[in-house]
Design a protein around this motif. Sequence first.
Motif, short mmCIF file in Angstrom:
data_model
loop_
_atom_site.label_atom_id
_atom_site.label_comp_id
_atom_site.label_asym_id
_atom_site.label_seq_id
_atom_site.Cartn_x
_atom_site.Cartn_y
_atom_site.Cartn_z
N LEU A 168 60.80 -9.22 71.91
CA LEU A 168 61.14 -9.29 70.49
C LEU A 168 59.89 -9.41 69.62
CD1 LEU A 168 64.29 -11.62 70.39
CD2 LEU A 168 64.15 -9.15 70.65
N PHE A 169 58.90 -10.17 70.09
CA PHE A 169 57.71 -10.41 69.27
C PHE A 169 56.48 -9.64 69.75
CE2 PHE A 169 60.41 -14.07 68.39
CZ PHE A 169 60.34 -14.11 67.01
N THR A 170 56.66 -8.80 70.76
CA THR A 170 55.57 -7.95 71.27
C THR A 170 54.35 -8.79 71.63
OG1 THR A 170 56.34 -6.32 69.64
CG2 THR A 170 54.43 -5.73 70.94
N VAL A 171 54.55 -9.80 72.45
CA VAL A 171 53.44 -10.61 72.95
C VAL A 171 53.34 -10.42 74.46
CG1 VAL A 171 53.66 -12.32 71.13
CG2 VAL A 171 54.89 -12.66 73.28
N SER A 172 52.19 -10.74 75.01
CA SER A 172 51.98 -10.58 76.44
C SER A 172 52.86 -11.54 77.23
CB SER A 172 50.51 -10.83 76.77
OG SER A 172 50.31 -10.89 78.18
N ASN A 173 53.36 -11.05 78.36
CA ASN A 173 54.17 -11.89 79.24
C ASN A 173 53.49 -12.08 80.59
OD1 ASN A 173 56.59 -13.44 79.66
ND2 ASN A 173 57.38 -11.80 80.97
N ASP A 174 52.18 -11.91 80.62
CA ASP A 174 51.45 -12.03 81.88
C ASP A 174 51.48 -13.46 82.41
OD1 ASP A 174 50.86 -9.36 81.75
OD2 ASP A 174 48.88 -9.65 80.85
N VAL A 175 51.32 -14.42 81.51
CA VAL A 175 51.36 -15.82 81.91
C VAL A 175 52.25 -16.57 80.94
CG1 VAL A 175 49.11 -15.90 83.03
CG2 VAL A 175 49.27 -16.27 80.57
N GLY A 176 52.79 -17.71 81.38
CA GLY A 176 53.66 -18.45 80.48
C GLY A 176 54.22 -19.70 81.13
N LEU A 177 55.46 -20.04 80.77
CA LEU A 177 56.08 -21.29 81.20
C LEU A 177 56.16 -21.42 82.72
CD1 LEU A 177 57.60 -23.90 80.47
CD2 LEU A 177 59.72 -22.53 80.41
N SER A 178 56.54 -20.37 83.41
CA SER A 178 56.68 -20.46 84.87
C SER A 178 55.35 -20.81 85.52
CB SER A 178 57.23 -19.15 85.44
OG SER A 178 56.31 -18.08 85.22
N GLY A 179 54.26 -20.24 85.00
CA GLY A 179 52.95 -20.55 85.55
C GLY A 179 52.54 -21.99 85.32
N ILE A 180 52.87 -22.52 84.14
CA ILE A 180 52.57 -23.93 83.84
C ILE A 180 53.30 -24.84 84.83
CG2 ILE A 180 52.83 -25.78 82.16
CD1 ILE A 180 52.61 -23.69 79.95
N LEU A 181 54.59 -24.58 85.02
CA LEU A 181 55.40 -25.46 85.87
C LEU A 181 55.04 -25.31 87.35
CD1 LEU A 181 58.88 -25.10 84.13
CD2 LEU A 181 57.08 -26.79 83.73
N ALA A 182 54.51 -24.16 87.73
CA ALA A 182 54.11 -23.94 89.12
C ALA A 182 52.66 -24.35 89.35
CB ALA A 182 54.29 -22.47 89.49
N GLY A 183 51.98 -24.81 88.30
CA GLY A 183 50.58 -25.21 88.43
C GLY A 183 49.64 -24.05 88.61
N ARG A 184 50.06 -22.87 88.13
CA ARG A 184 49.23 -21.67 88.29
C ARG A 184 48.82 -21.07 86.95
NH1 ARG A 184 49.52 -19.07 93.24
NH2 ARG A 184 50.81 -20.08 94.83
N ALA A 185 48.97 -21.82 85.88
CA ALA A 185 48.72 -21.28 84.54
C ALA A 185 47.23 -21.15 84.27
CB ALA A 185 49.36 -22.18 83.49
N THR A 186 46.83 -19.97 83.85
CA THR A 186 45.46 -19.72 83.42
C THR A 186 45.49 -18.79 82.22
OG1 THR A 186 45.24 -17.81 84.91
CG2 THR A 186 44.49 -19.96 85.74
N GLY A 187 44.47 -18.84 81.41
CA GLY A 187 44.38 -17.92 80.28
C GLY A 187 45.18 -18.40 79.09
N ARG A 188 45.46 -17.46 78.20
CA ARG A 188 46.14 -17.76 76.95
C ARG A 188 47.63 -17.91 77.18
NH1 ARG A 188 45.98 -13.67 71.76
NH2 ARG A 188 46.89 -15.05 70.21
N LEU A 189 48.18 -19.07 76.86
CA LEU A 189 49.59 -19.34 77.14
C LEU A 189 50.44 -19.28 75.87
CD1 LEU A 189 49.08 -22.25 79.68
CD2 LEU A 189 49.42 -19.82 80.15
N VAL A 190 50.19 -20.18 74.92
CA VAL A 190 50.90 -20.14 73.65
C VAL A 190 50.25 -19.07 72.77
CG1 VAL A 190 51.48 -21.42 71.56
CG2 VAL A 190 51.59 -22.55 73.80
N GLN A 191 51.05 -18.12 72.31
CA GLN A 191 50.51 -16.97 71.57
C GLN A 191 50.98 -16.99 70.12
OE1 GLN A 191 50.70 -13.19 73.83
NE2 GLN A 191 51.56 -14.40 75.50
N THR A 192 50.11 -16.53 69.25
CA THR A 192 50.45 -16.46 67.83
C THR A 192 51.24 -15.19 67.55
OG1 THR A 192 48.36 -15.35 67.33
CG2 THR A 192 48.40 -17.75 67.15
N VAL A 193 52.09 -15.25 66.53
CA VAL A 193 52.81 -14.08 66.05
C VAL A 193 52.15 -13.66 64.75
CG1 VAL A 193 55.03 -13.18 65.25
CG2 VAL A 193 54.96 -14.84 67.13
N THR A 194 51.40 -12.57 64.80
CA THR A 194 50.58 -12.15 63.67
C THR A 194 51.40 -11.96 62.40
OG1 THR A 194 49.10 -11.02 65.22
CG2 THR A 194 48.88 -10.46 62.90
#
Length: 294
Positions: A168-194
Amino acid sequence: MSDATPAAAAVEQPAVHDRSIGAIIAETRNLSADQVARVLAYQQEKNVRFGEAAIALGFASADDVMFALAQQFHYPAALGKESAHADLVTLNQPYGPQAEFFRALRSQVIMRVFPEGQSTRQALAVVSANRGDGKSFVAANLAVCLAQLGGRTLLVDADMRSPRLHELFTVSNDVGLSGILAGRATGRLVQTVTAVPGLFVLPVGAVPPNPLELIERPAFGLLMRELIGKFDYVIVDTPAADQGADALVVANRCGAALPLARRDASTLDGVRHLVRSMQDAGVNVTGAVFNDHS
């Protein structure tokens, strides 16, 4: 580093809301100097506003004028630019009846979930009994409306079964909530909506094979408490209740829930069961929304 004073910088590069309606329309429609001169001449001859003159000459539309006004009043809208996703009615038709509904819903949500001076802060989970009830549609548009008030608003996609918010907001889905909870989160997680200042999205990331187990981990509750403390409003999208206990667990960690019912799809018993299960889990159920958006 520039030694220009703030006042001088403002003169050199005026903010959007300091610019005239005519300047915004001319830029949006890419009007030539000759076209601008013709609009100004018509404006003076007929004693009308620049926007009215531009419309009369066929150089702009009513939507262009409304977009320019929105810019001056700090009101994010997709008018006059490339349209947002069709489901984002609060951006594509910001003055239509659906957008007005979401503004009314926003008022109720603020009073019931985000009142001023509240000692214990909450997030709001958007829940429903079945798939296709419109949870992502409602969560996304409600988040846009909250951000339009000027507060920092976070939209979390906790539907780790069928995530949609990144589309809906055309943001990357490469990393996100699942990675945080699995302890595998790296890079930009919370993204801005321009397109919407103050709106942020935390997507799902990779769809995990064990969504309920991830949600039930203490890490999710800790994360929600951290996010609630950093943002003015936190809205959370969830999977349908008939897909598992995810929605109930998410709502419990958020503290508040907004149940949805869909025209010609939801049953009264299904909605009652959903609300009762939320209340039994100690969730602040804020009422219900009847969704007839197709």
